[in-house]
Each structure stands twice: as C-alpha cells, then as structure tokens.
Design an enzyme around this catalytic site. Sequence first.
Site, PDB file in Angstrom:
ATOM      1  N   HIS A  41       1.065  -1.074   0.001  1.00 33.52           N
ATOM      2  CA  HIS A  41       0.029   0.191  -0.195  1.00 33.52           C
ATOM      3  C   HIS A  41       0.744   1.204  -0.023  1.00 33.52           C
ATOM      4  O   HIS A  41       0.956   1.776   1.045  1.00 33.52           O
ATOM      5  CB  HIS A  41      -1.038  -0.111   0.991  1.00 33.52           C
ATOM      6  CG  HIS A  41      -2.140  -1.142   1.001  1.00 33.52           C
ATOM      7  ND1 HIS A  41      -2.591  -1.813   2.195  1.00 33.52           N
ATOM      8  CD2 HIS A  41      -2.837  -1.329  -0.110  1.00 33.52           C
ATOM      9  CE1 HIS A  41      -3.273  -2.580   1.624  1.00 33.52           C
ATOM     10  NE2 HIS A  41      -3.525  -2.234   0.308  1.00 33.52           N
ATOM     11  N   HIS A 125     -10.046  -6.239   4.850  1.00 39.50           N
ATOM     12  CA  HIS A 125      -8.613  -6.242   4.554  1.00 39.50           C
ATOM     13  C   HIS A 125      -8.184  -7.427   3.553  1.00 39.50           C
ATOM     14  O   HIS A 125      -8.522  -8.568   4.179  1.00 39.50           O
ATOM     15  CB  HIS A 125      -7.686  -6.104   5.783  1.00 39.50           C
ATOM     16  CG  HIS A 125      -6.303  -5.875   5.568  1.00 39.50           C
ATOM     17  ND1 HIS A 125      -5.374  -6.645   5.327  1.00 39.50           N
ATOM     18  CD2 HIS A 125      -5.700  -4.685   5.658  1.00 39.50           C
ATOM     19  CE1 HIS A 125      -4.232  -6.096   5.129  1.00 39.50           C
ATOM     20  NE2 HIS A 125      -4.246  -4.803   5.309  1.00 39.50           N
ATOM     21  N   GLU A 127      -5.702  -9.269   3.634  1.00 44.89           N
ATOM     22  CA  GLU A 127      -4.953 -10.265   4.502  1.00 44.89           C
ATOM     23  C   GLU A 127      -6.032 -11.004   5.036  1.00 44.89           C
ATOM     24  O   GLU A 127      -5.994 -12.328   5.116  1.00 44.89           O
ATOM     25  CB  GLU A 127      -3.921  -9.728   5.488  1.00 44.89           C
ATOM     26  CG  GLU A 127      -3.354 -10.894   6.385  1.00 44.89           C
ATOM     27  CD  GLU A 127      -2.572 -10.239   7.443  1.00 44.89           C
ATOM     28  OE1 GLU A 127      -1.811  -9.291   7.484  1.00 44.89           O
ATOM     29  OE2 GLU A 127      -2.664 -10.759   8.637  1.00 44.89           O
ATOM     30  N   THR A 164      -2.125  -9.698  11.102  1.00 38.97           N
ATOM     31  CA  THR A 164      -0.839  -9.314  11.792  1.00 38.97           C
ATOM     32  C   THR A 164      -0.856  -7.856  12.105  1.00 38.97           C
ATOM     33  O   THR A 164       0.307  -7.500  12.792  1.00 38.97           O
ATOM     34  CB  THR A 164       0.094  -9.690  10.503  1.00 38.97           C
ATOM     35  OG1 THR A 164      -0.215  -9.096   9.511  1.00 38.97           O
ATOM     36  CG2 THR A 164       0.291 -11.099  10.204  1.00 38.97           C
ATOM     37  N   CYS A 192       1.918  -9.362  14.064  1.00 40.24           N
ATOM     38  CA  CYS A 192       3.266  -9.253  13.860  1.00 40.24           C
ATOM     39  C   CYS A 192       3.980  -8.452  14.673  1.00 40.24           C
ATOM     40  O   CYS A 192       3.569  -7.384  14.836  1.00 40.24           O
ATOM     41  CB  CYS A 192       3.496  -9.003  12.407  1.00 40.24           C
ATOM     42  SG  CYS A 192       4.963  -8.702  11.846  1.00 40.24           S
ATOM     43  N   SER A 221      -2.753  -0.196   6.159  1.00 31.44           N
ATOM     44  CA  SER A 221      -3.283  -0.235   7.385  1.00 31.44           C
ATOM     45  C   SER A 221      -2.324  -0.157   8.486  1.00 31.44           C
ATOM     46  O   SER A 221      -2.744   0.475   9.643  1.00 31.44           O
ATOM     47  CB  SER A 221      -3.931  -1.539   7.246  1.00 31.44           C
ATOM     48  OG  SER A 221      -4.012  -2.418   8.705  1.00 31.44           O
ATOM     49  N   ASN A 222      -1.340  -0.592   8.560  1.00 29.65           N
ATOM     50  CA  ASN A 222      -0.172  -0.377   9.549  1.00 29.65           C
ATOM     51  C   ASN A 222       0.096   0.998   9.740  1.00 29.65           C
ATOM     52  O   ASN A 222       0.330   1.506  10.819  1.00 29.65           O
ATOM     53  CB  ASN A 222       0.772  -1.398   9.530  1.00 29.65           C
ATOM     54  CG  ASN A 222       1.903  -1.019   8.447  1.00 29.65           C
ATOM     55  OD1 ASN A 222       2.830  -0.157   8.966  1.00 29.65           O
ATOM     56  ND2 ASN A 222       1.864  -1.604   7.091  1.00 29.65           N
ATOM     57  N   SER A 264       5.173  -0.468   4.810  1.00 32.08           N
ATOM     58  CA  SER A 264       5.452  -0.523   3.436  1.00 32.08           C
ATOM     59  C   SER A 264       5.993   0.913   2.895  1.00 32.08           C
ATOM     60  O   SER A 264       5.760   1.002   1.639  1.00 32.08           O
ATOM     61  CB  SER A 264       3.968  -0.796   2.810  1.00 32.08           C
ATOM     62  OG  SER A 264       3.097   0.199   3.571  1.00 32.08           O
TER      63      SER A 264
HETATM   64 FE1  F3S Z   1       4.891  -9.602   7.376  1.00 30.12          FE
HETATM   65 FE2  F3S Z   1       4.625  -8.369   9.431  1.00 30.12          FE
HETATM   66 FE3  F3S Z   1       5.272  -7.230   7.534  1.00 30.12          FE
HETATM   67  S1  F3S Z   1       3.282  -9.817   8.698  1.00 30.12           S
HETATM   68  S2  F3S Z   1       4.343  -8.246   5.781  1.00 30.12           S
HETATM   69  S3  F3S Z   1       6.671  -8.854   8.328  1.00 30.12           S
HETATM   70  S4  F3S Z   1       4.174  -6.591   8.996  1.00 30.12           S
END
Ligand code: F3S
Length: 677
Positions: A41, A125, A127, A164, A192, A221-222, A264
């Site tokens: 994204h 989302h 994912e 995640t 994550c 999103s993150n 990202s």
């Molecule tokens: Fe994977 Fe965590 Fe990045 S799930 S894509 S390492 S935010």
Amino acid sequence: MEIILAKSAGFCFGVERAMNIIYDNIKKQDGNLFTLGPIIHNKQVVDELYEKGVQAIESLDEVIDENASVVIRTHGIGKKKYEDIEKKEMKYIDATCPYVKKIHRIVQEHYCNNYQIVIIGDPNHPEVQGINGWCEDTAIILNKYEDIEKKFKSINKVCVVAQTTIRRKKWDIIAEYLKINCTDIIFFDTICNATNLRQTEAREIAQNVDVMVVIGGMHSSNTRKLAEVSKQYCKNTYHIETFEALPEKLSLVNMKVGITAGASTPACIIKEVINKMVEKENVQTNSEEMSFEEAFEQSLVTLNTGDIIKGTVISLSSNEVYVDLGYKSDGIISMSELTNDPSQKIEDIVKVGDEIEVFIVRVNDGEGHVLLSKKKVDMLKGWDEIETAAEEKSILEGKIIQVVNGGVIAIVNGIRVFIPASQISDRYVSDLNIYMNQNVSLQIIDINKRKRKVVGSSRIVLEAEKAKKAEAFWNEIEVGKKYTGTVKKLMKFGAFVDLGALDGLIHISELSWSKIKHPSEVLKEGDLAEVYILDFDKEKNKISLGFKKAEDNPWEIVKSKFNVDDVIKCKVVRLVPFGAFVELLPGVDGLIHISQISNKRIGKPEDVLTIGQEVEAKILELDLEKQKISLSIRALLPDDVSDTNDDVDENKEDKLPTEYTEDVKVTIGDAITEKSE
Ligand code: F3S
C-alpha cells in the site's frame, strides 16, 4: 530542529522480502509480471513498479499473456485462489509474508479439525480475506468490540487468530471476551512483532516530541494505525505519503520532530522527507553535525553471522523467543538454542523486556528470520568461567540433565560437564537416575577445550565438606551430648547412625533395656534416632552412642513402685526346678523360690503353678543394686509346719543344678537369658 527517527521505520521484513522477489523477477522475467492487487500500500512504489512493467490487477481474468507470471503479495490469498491459478495453468510467484503463511497453516489445520475459526481483524482487509479463504470463508471476523455481541454467541471449539497488523489492545479486549464466553478455545496471537514494535516505538516517540510525522500510504493499514497511536500522544501528528503533504506553513524550527513510517514505506521516501525537512528549515541535525541521511543509515543495524549483539526480548511462544535487534527483522531463538537444559521452560530463562546477548547463527533463515542462539553466548562465557574454576580449583554449581553410559551430564554455566559415576557421590550409587534434575556442586578435574570435554567431580566437594564438618564435630563432641541422626545400617552387633559429619555406633546392648536378638527389633534403616555420646576416640575415629533412655529403665520404676513386704499381683512366666519366675513389669522378673511357693511340701513348682497363672506374692527382698527380687506366696498362706519345703530349700541346695545353687536370686539379664534359651 531535532529529529528523532524510529529505529523500526520503513519496510518490514515481509515487505522487503516481497520487493526483493519482485526486483529479482523483473530482471529475469521474459513475460509480463502482474501483482494480484497492489504489491504494497504505497502509491510511489506501485507507480515505480508500473514504470518497470509490473502491473497491479484485481482479477486473474485480466491476465491474457501466456508467459505472464502473477505475484502474490505479502497479504496472501485464500486456498481457492491458488486453485484458480493452477486451473488456469498460470505461473505464479508467491511473495506472501511467511508470518501470514503461518496463519494460513493454523487456520487450515484447525478448520479440518472442526474448529470454528475466529479472525480478529478488518473484514475488508485483503490479508483477512485471504486467511478466511483457508476455512472456506466460514470464519467469524470480529473487528470491533461492539461486533462481538452482534456476531458472536458462545460456542465450543474455537480457534482464534489475528490479522498481523491489528493493535494489541484490540486483540486483548476481544480475546478476553472470547475467553469468558467460549469453551475449548485456542488462541494464536499472530500479531506481527514488526507491527507491535512500530506501534510501541511510535507511542514512545510521540510522547516526547512537538510534531510527529508518520510516513506511508493512505491505504496502508499499519501506517494508519501508527498515525492513530501517535495522535493519541501528540496532537500535531501528520500522516503523509511524501514531504509535499506536510502543511506549507508548518514551521519546524526549534521543534522536536518524531518520524516513523509504515511497514510498506521504502527507505528512499523516508530519506527524502527528512532531507527536505532539513533543507526547508536549513538547520543541522544534531551536535555531531551528522546529516539526516547518515543518521538514517546509522539507525539501520547491520548483522553478520557469528556476531554477538544485544537484543530485547519482545515476546515468547511455547518454543521460541522473539528478540528485537533493532534490525528490520526480529530475531528468533529456538528452544534448542536457548539452553542445554531440556527441563527448563522458556519463561524460567527469559521474560519480555529482558536485554540479552545473542549469537547470530544466520542472518536470514530463508523465511526472513534472524536465527539466534543464547546458548552459544552462554557457552562462550561459560568456557572462560570453567577454565578459571579449573585453575583455581573453585567450586561450581550445575544441574544434572542426563544419565549417560558411566556417569551423568551436568550443565555448568551453559557447558556440558561429564561426571563419572565414581565421582558423583562419596558413597556407591547403584541408580544414577536419582540425580536427574538435581543441582550439584562440583569441581573440574579435567578439561580439554579443543575437544570441548570437561570432567567434574561432586565427590571431591562432598568429601571436602564432610572433612570440614567432621573437624567441627570433633571440636564440639562431649560425652552425654545429644544428636539426632539417621540410622544408616543395621548389623547384628548394633546400628550405625549418621550424625551428619560422622557415623557412630549404637551397640545392640544399648538399644533396649530388654534383651533383643537383632537391632531391627528397635530400629530400621532410614529412621531418625535421638542418640547421645557414650564414648569417643578421635584417633580411632570411633563414636559409641547410647539410645535407650534412663527414664525407661524398668529398675527405676521398680525403685519408685515397689517395697519389701508389698503384696503384689504378678504372672508366672517360667518354671525351673528351684522355683518360679514371675513378671513384675515388662523386663523385670522376680523369683519365688520353691520353698516359698506353698505352705506344703511340693516336689516341683509345676505341682502347684502353671505358666501364665496370675498369683499374689509378697516381696521378700528387693536388691536394686544387684537387680534381684525375691518373692513368696507362702508368706501369704497360713503356716503348715509339718508339710513345708523349708528343709529342701534351705538345706538341700546341693541337689539343685550348680548354676542355680550359688545364687537363687535372679538378675534381669539372667531372666532374659533363661527366657531366650
Ligand atoms: Fe509480514 Fe509483518 Fe510485514 S506480517 S508483511 S512482516 S508487517
């Protein structure tokens, strides 16, 4: 202006891995490359890829080129989508983040085992949609606490996973509700750590700055969550995709500016934002006059296999420890690399927040993890300590973890130390298994660093301790002193008692006031025994112990209870030619001479008495010193002068066996000997 740049800012491991896959394939691909949805994204990255011929598509139908390959992005896809790709005989490149793949595996396995899958995350989302595709789109998706009561009824057999990138707080609140309302529920905290780490860091920085800048795609999103978190602590938070999005009028002069970026966001965009901020404000970064570009480069840790670095424990699973290394990927220590002691649990060794030293085993295990070992660091340190201890003959502490041929293995400062069976104790041990998981003190008796072999001895330590205790014991010992010891061994002639430092012997005659045949009638091995010192000889290393108590001496009772002329009831216990033995007390017998049995002449005691018969008799004589008691039944009967045994008793002793004629009175010892015979 002072800039504080979050260490975790920028690509996470999953995104970096996906980007590398894409760039590698751009170089070698013959046909076109398509990504199923935008690879990340981030508009700038997607645009750049587009220029390189990588096109983002929404549906597989958009691919018409036979040679084309479809790249599956980090978010992953559902099982059916893979089947569709295969049906269409398309080539595909899977860049799904390994952390997301792991969720797919969990969901598929539990769905097959009849679990209701619950996903905590945003149903829109990609994912979450991909994860749902591994349980045939049957998952209950909970995004807000308010969703729960609407969507959720108490159910049995539930498997819960998380998107995640969700905030931990959301997971905690929803998981708590589920825990109370479901039975047989399994939680897989799949948030994550990259996300967690970013959010924690953003929170910490936002609390201490005037302006917070969060760089990343508006659809990421993150990144949006980072902005949300930052806003809670710093009202001047700006979520921007590029520098140009910052308000024109925003002055950063003399400001403390915090910068973070979504998973990202490429490093080049972060650099660009920083450089433009610096240009605009035309200020130097900090007292060291380092450029922001340099500061950014320096904030990225470089790892090499074999390095030992410090990290912070960020989470624990049942068999792995996750460590923040300040690197783009977190490190993982598997249980086998955590400790050599299989009996230890992870939480006994480390806890979240601990700063630990780790050895880099591999910078990338193929799934993007940094493989770490704590065990190796402990061992390296352990060797130094063991070598010093061997030289100084000092005592080390260890834990026995394994029984092997001829001995046991103890872990000492992370090093495996062999203790031969003969060196484990100061006595013979038939079953070494009793030492399993026990802590031991030992001394190193042999060391070969080249072959990584160390031999230890607990026996030396035990013997030294014992010698020290024995010396102290001899210094304090005195006749009459009382001890509590453990009965170690019973022999025919007595009982050996372990007094802690030394052993002493209770002779059989000291065990009981009554005559006994074997010490086992009074004690058994392992009993605790209250003893006192009767005698000792340090030179000969001998200690004689007393056990029977003076207050239990039956003759003491006789002294206080009986007097001459007392008439008492007693039981006939034995008949001999010259009279009858009667029992006054357990262990105390008296003699009624044949002349005192009756007022008539009798041939033998059996003519009048039987064993076990209870009789009344008068005490004629009580000699406590010689422990003799003589009694008379006749004294209680009317005189019958014509027909007594007087002449037999008093004048014809020579007719009795000689052993009785010398002294017709009896001691306890006599009585018991007679009885036992
Ligand atoms: Fe994977 Fe965590 Fe990045 S799930 S894509 S390492 S935010």
